[in-house]
Design an enzyme around this catalytic site. Structure first.
Site, PDB file in Angstrom:
ATOM      1  N   ASN A 153      16.827  11.509 -69.292  1.00  0.00           N
ATOM      2  CA  ASN A 153      16.135  10.703 -70.436  1.00  0.00           C
ATOM      3  C   ASN A 153      14.800  10.134 -70.185  1.00  0.00           C
ATOM      4  O   ASN A 153      13.956  10.318 -71.118  1.00  0.00           O
ATOM      5  CB  ASN A 153      17.080   9.810 -70.746  1.00  0.00           C
ATOM      6  CG  ASN A 153      17.315   8.532 -69.730  1.00  0.00           C
ATOM      7  OD1 ASN A 153      17.316   8.825 -68.853  1.00  0.00           O
ATOM      8  ND2 ASN A 153      17.932   7.347 -70.246  1.00  0.00           N
ATOM      9  N   GLU A 250      21.780   2.962 -60.919  1.00  0.00           N
ATOM     10  CA  GLU A 250      21.538   2.651 -62.361  1.00  0.00           C
ATOM     11  C   GLU A 250      22.181   3.490 -63.082  1.00  0.00           C
ATOM     12  O   GLU A 250      21.868   4.494 -63.154  1.00  0.00           O
ATOM     13  CB  GLU A 250      19.958   2.810 -62.471  1.00  0.00           C
ATOM     14  CG  GLU A 250      18.948   1.779 -61.607  1.00  0.00           C
ATOM     15  CD  GLU A 250      19.217   0.285 -62.338  1.00  0.00           C
ATOM     16  OE1 GLU A 250      19.744   0.252 -63.467  1.00  0.00           O
ATOM     17  OE2 GLU A 250      18.537  -0.653 -61.471  1.00  0.00           O
ATOM     18  N   CYS A 284      20.186   4.316 -71.534  1.00  0.00           N
ATOM     19  CA  CYS A 284      21.426   3.719 -70.863  1.00  0.00           C
ATOM     20  C   CYS A 284      21.690   2.444 -71.307  1.00  0.00           C
ATOM     21  O   CYS A 284      23.034   2.104 -71.345  1.00  0.00           O
ATOM     22  CB  CYS A 284      21.090   3.618 -69.330  1.00  0.00           C
ATOM     23  SG  CYS A 284      19.610   2.931 -68.919  1.00  0.00           S
ATOM     24  N   GLU A 458      16.120  -2.926 -60.353  1.00  0.00           N
ATOM     25  CA  GLU A 458      14.784  -1.842 -60.366  1.00  0.00           C
ATOM     26  C   GLU A 458      13.765  -2.958 -60.945  1.00  0.00           C
ATOM     27  O   GLU A 458      14.297  -3.970 -61.738  1.00  0.00           O
ATOM     28  CB  GLU A 458      14.843  -0.583 -61.075  1.00  0.00           C
ATOM     29  CG  GLU A 458      15.729   0.218 -60.361  1.00  0.00           C
ATOM     30  CD  GLU A 458      15.818   1.545 -60.709  1.00  0.00           C
ATOM     31  OE1 GLU A 458      15.754   1.901 -61.981  1.00  0.00           O
ATOM     32  OE2 GLU A 458      15.399   2.642 -59.851  1.00  0.00           O
TER      33      GLU A 458
HETATM   34  P1  NDP Z   1      24.483  12.450 -64.192  1.00  0.00           P
HETATM   35  O1  NDP Z   1      25.191  11.306 -63.828  1.00  0.00           O
HETATM   36  O2  NDP Z   1      25.164  13.619 -64.682  1.00  0.00           O
HETATM   37  O3  NDP Z   1      23.341  12.978 -63.158  1.00  0.00           O
HETATM   38  C1  NDP Z   1      22.387  12.093 -62.590  1.00  0.00           C
HETATM   39  C2  NDP Z   1      21.734  12.583 -61.609  1.00  0.00           C
HETATM   40  O4  NDP Z   1      22.717  12.943 -60.460  1.00  0.00           O
HETATM   41  C3  NDP Z   1      21.137  14.253 -61.918  1.00  0.00           C
HETATM   42  O5  NDP Z   1      20.081  14.377 -61.158  1.00  0.00           O
HETATM   43  C4  NDP Z   1      22.423  15.014 -61.396  1.00  0.00           C
HETATM   44  O6  NDP Z   1      21.953  16.483 -61.101  1.00  0.00           O
HETATM   45  C5  NDP Z   1      22.575  14.309 -60.045  1.00  0.00           C
HETATM   46  N1  NDP Z   1      24.053  14.467 -59.346  1.00  0.00           N
HETATM   47  C6  NDP Z   1      25.058  14.927 -60.062  1.00  0.00           C
HETATM   48  N2  NDP Z   1      26.267  14.976 -59.189  1.00  0.00           N
HETATM   49  C7  NDP Z   1      25.478  14.606 -57.893  1.00  0.00           C
HETATM   50  C8  NDP Z   1      26.326  14.417 -56.609  1.00  0.00           C
HETATM   51  N3  NDP Z   1      27.420  14.612 -56.387  1.00  0.00           N
HETATM   52  N4  NDP Z   1      25.423  13.695 -55.442  1.00  0.00           N
HETATM   53  C9  NDP Z   1      24.352  13.801 -55.855  1.00  0.00           C
HETATM   54  N5  NDP Z   1      23.536  13.779 -57.220  1.00  0.00           N
HETATM   55  C10 NDP Z   1      24.232  14.372 -58.151  1.00  0.00           C
HETATM   56  O7  NDP Z   1      23.681  11.719 -65.397  1.00  0.00           O
HETATM   57  P2  NDP Z   1      22.651  12.360 -66.532  1.00  0.00           P
HETATM   58  O8  NDP Z   1      21.791  13.203 -66.003  1.00  0.00           O
HETATM   59  O9  NDP Z   1      23.585  13.263 -67.392  1.00  0.00           O
HETATM   60  O10 NDP Z   1      22.198  11.077 -67.200  1.00  0.00           O
HETATM   61  C11 NDP Z   1      22.950  10.369 -68.066  1.00  0.00           C
HETATM   62  C12 NDP Z   1      23.527   9.154 -67.386  1.00  0.00           C
HETATM   63  O11 NDP Z   1      22.551   8.360 -66.737  1.00  0.00           O
HETATM   64  C13 NDP Z   1      24.060   8.286 -68.568  1.00  0.00           C
HETATM   65  O12 NDP Z   1      25.458   7.674 -68.176  1.00  0.00           O
HETATM   66  C14 NDP Z   1      22.940   7.119 -68.514  1.00  0.00           C
HETATM   67  O13 NDP Z   1      23.496   5.668 -69.171  1.00  0.00           O
HETATM   68  C15 NDP Z   1      22.701   7.124 -67.236  1.00  0.00           C
HETATM   69  N6  NDP Z   1      21.378   6.401 -67.168  1.00  0.00           N
HETATM   70  C16 NDP Z   1      21.333   5.127 -66.840  1.00  0.00           C
HETATM   71  C17 NDP Z   1      20.154   4.385 -66.562  1.00  0.00           C
HETATM   72  C18 NDP Z   1      20.031   2.913 -65.944  1.00  0.00           C
HETATM   73  O14 NDP Z   1      19.014   2.544 -65.363  1.00  0.00           O
HETATM   74  N7  NDP Z   1      21.010   2.259 -65.850  1.00  0.00           N
HETATM   75  C19 NDP Z   1      18.967   4.962 -67.311  1.00  0.00           C
HETATM   76  C20 NDP Z   1      18.964   6.065 -67.865  1.00  0.00           C
HETATM   77  C21 NDP Z   1      20.177   6.980 -67.578  1.00  0.00           C
HETATM   78  P3  NDP Z   1      22.190  17.462 -62.051  1.00  0.00           P
HETATM   79  O15 NDP Z   1      22.365  16.912 -63.575  1.00  0.00           O
HETATM   80  O16 NDP Z   1      20.740  18.099 -62.018  1.00  0.00           O
HETATM   81  O17 NDP Z   1      23.283  18.247 -61.685  1.00  0.00           O
END
Ligand code: NDP
Length: 484
Positions: A153, A250, A284, A458
């Protein structure tokens, strides 16, 4: 192709490619067009990044904080000068309107680089006087190699929010962007080098979860910082724990926003719009459970729907547009599924929630009223433009209901009663609370969650604790006494 980078990865100070990696199409969410084609990192690319980062970090740790900070602040200046181009790229990567990206992405990344650049020179240990003239001192040391893994995002912001404090503390970074939005972090890496960062200290490798997984489990990595969903967070945290690595998580939320009868209704509606529909709801900390006290419920809903009808949905590059598409077809389908589920569960769809039939992943902003606490749309993170409005009677009741969730990222209250506002902030189980506001995230203030929404913070001085560690050195001034 509109946004093709020089190569897929940025390792050891330069763009690198390995066409043996699985191809990854980058899709512009507004049109569905393929705008770039990259390759997932192969084990050889990951290895090159780790070796380069480990070597560069040893030298970087010898720089003074002032020297490190100067490079970060120079990076911030260049990012601000190039804000237009970086914002256009962010819009291509995410589909968010340029009206947003031009004020919230590269600018926020630059804020982090400037803030931590300014802090770098003042990161010191302390002197501790002990009895008998003995004393100790502490040294604030870098952790080593920090891996950052980003969500889709805020790709520029996340790359900087993780990179800036890590580099300020003397660490090296390998950043893996979300595979959905791989473009922006490459630019951050390129600009850091231009600003004078030595090669190897900030590397970007592309790929899906498996690439993140390979980094997280590598014994040469000292710290993992993930922005992502709770299920991914649980996996990554467990993998980091296996090697006792430092971790910042996060994660997601289902945050409450509470609107009392005495609230300024226009402000409360603004807060609800900002906290549900900015970035098409893909934030998020969004306040997706909007608890409205019964006395103003109808007035609130009326004003909300009036104002939503003025949203300008259209070409994200048009500066007038203030509501863009979902990041991907996949995310759109998840959101459409929740809209159906909300209706099936008996919530009243006040407006929106319909797919816009045109290329790209478009949906109109949705508001549900008469939502109850047990419905899926009130319990699960949707990560899209779906607001749930719930009714309440009393303060005691609403605090208990607001906290009745596994998540704890943020919470907000709208009221004109000063003492009640602070009582609510004290009662919320959340990492960040807002009084008569919603979703501010200035770099000076710690950001992070409690409960399942994560660990660590953060931004702000608090982030320093998560990117450095203290070494204690004890100094005996007299003789060493032993029992025999
Ligand atoms: P995901 O949890 O699907 O993915 C996050 C990242 O982790 C991606 O780069 C993904 O790779 C990677 N990933 C997935 N599986 C693994 C693994 N087993 N080991 C290491 N890395 C892995 O989240 P989204 O990208 O769908 O983002 C949305 C989510 O992020 C929402 O839940 C949102 O609330 C949260 N978020 C939290 C924030 C905060 O600061 N608290 C801010 C912004 C978002 P890939 O997707 O490329 O496969």
């Amino acid at each position: 192709m509109k946004a093709q980078p020089t190569a897929s990865h940025f390792v050891n100070g330069r763009y690198v490619e390995d066409t043996a990696g699985t191809p990854m199409d980058v899709i512009y969410p507004a049109t569905g067009e393929v705008i770039a084609q990259l390759h997932e990192a192969t084990p050889a690319i990951i290895e090159e990044a780790i070796i380069a980062a480990k070597a560069a970090q040893k030298e970087w740790a010898k720089y003074s904080g002032t020297e490190r900070g100067r490079i970060l602040r120079r990076t911030a200046d260049i990012m601000r000068e190039r804000n237009h181009d970086l914002s256009v790229l962010e819009t291509y990567d995410t589909g968010k309107p340029y009206q947003e990206t031009s004020v919230a992405d590269a600018t926020s990344g630059a804020d982090a680089l400037e803030f931590f650049g300014g802090l770098a020179a003042s990161l010191t240990g302390e002197h501790i006087q002990l009895s008998g003239g003995d004393w100790a001192y502490t040294v604030r040391e870098p952790l080593g190699l920090c891996v950052g893994i980003g969500a889709w995002n805020y790709p520029t912001q996340i790359a900087c929010w993780k990179g800036a404090p890590a580099l300020a503390c003397g660490n090296a970074v390998i950043f893996k962007p979300s595979e959905t939005t791989p473009l922006c972090a490459l630019k951050v890496a390129e600009i850091l080098i231009e600003a004078g960062l030595p090669a190897g200290l900030y590397n970007v490798v592309q790929g899906m979860g498996a690439v993140g997984g390979a980094l997280v489990t590598d014994p040469r990595v000292e710290k993992v910082s993930l922005t992502g969903s709770v299920p991914t967070g649980k996996k990554v945290y467990a993998a980091a724990a296996a090697d006792m690595k430092h971790a910042t998580m996060e994660l997601g939320g289902k945050s409450p926003m509470v609107v009392f009868d005495d609230a300024n209704i226009e402000d409360a509606v603004s807060g609800a719009i900002l906290g549900n529909f900015y970035s098409s709801g893909q934030v998020c900390s969004n306040g997706t459970r909007v608890f409205v006290q019964k006395g103003i419920k109808e007035a609130f809903l009326k004003r909300l729907t009036e104002r939503l009808s003025t949203a300008i949905i259209g070409d994200p590059m048009d500066e007038a547009t203030n509501f863009g598409p979902m990041v991907s077809e996949n995310q759109l389908n998840i959101v459409l599924g929740y809209v159906e589920k909300g209706q099936a569960e008996g919530a009243r769809l006040v407006c929106g929630g319909t797919r816009i039939e045109q290329p790209g992943s478009w949906i109109t902003p949705a508001v549900f009223a008469d939502v109850t606490d047990d419905m899926a749309i009130a319990r699960e993170e949707i990560f899209g433009p779906v607001m749930s409005v719930l009714d309440f009677d009393t303060e005691e009741e609403v605090v208990a209901r607001a906290n009745d969730t596994e998540f704890g990222l943020a919470a907000g209250v709208y009221t004109s009663d000063l003492t009640r506002a602070h009582r609510m902030a004290a009662g919320f189980e959340a990492g960040t609370c807002f009084i008569n506001s919603y979703n501010d995230a200035p770099v000076e203030v710690p950001f992070g969650g409690v409960k399942a929404s994560g660990i660590g913070r953060e931004n702000s001085k608090a982030a320093i604790e998560h990117y450095s560690q203290l070494k204690s050195v004890y100094v005996r001034m007299g003789e060493t006494e032993a029992p025999f």
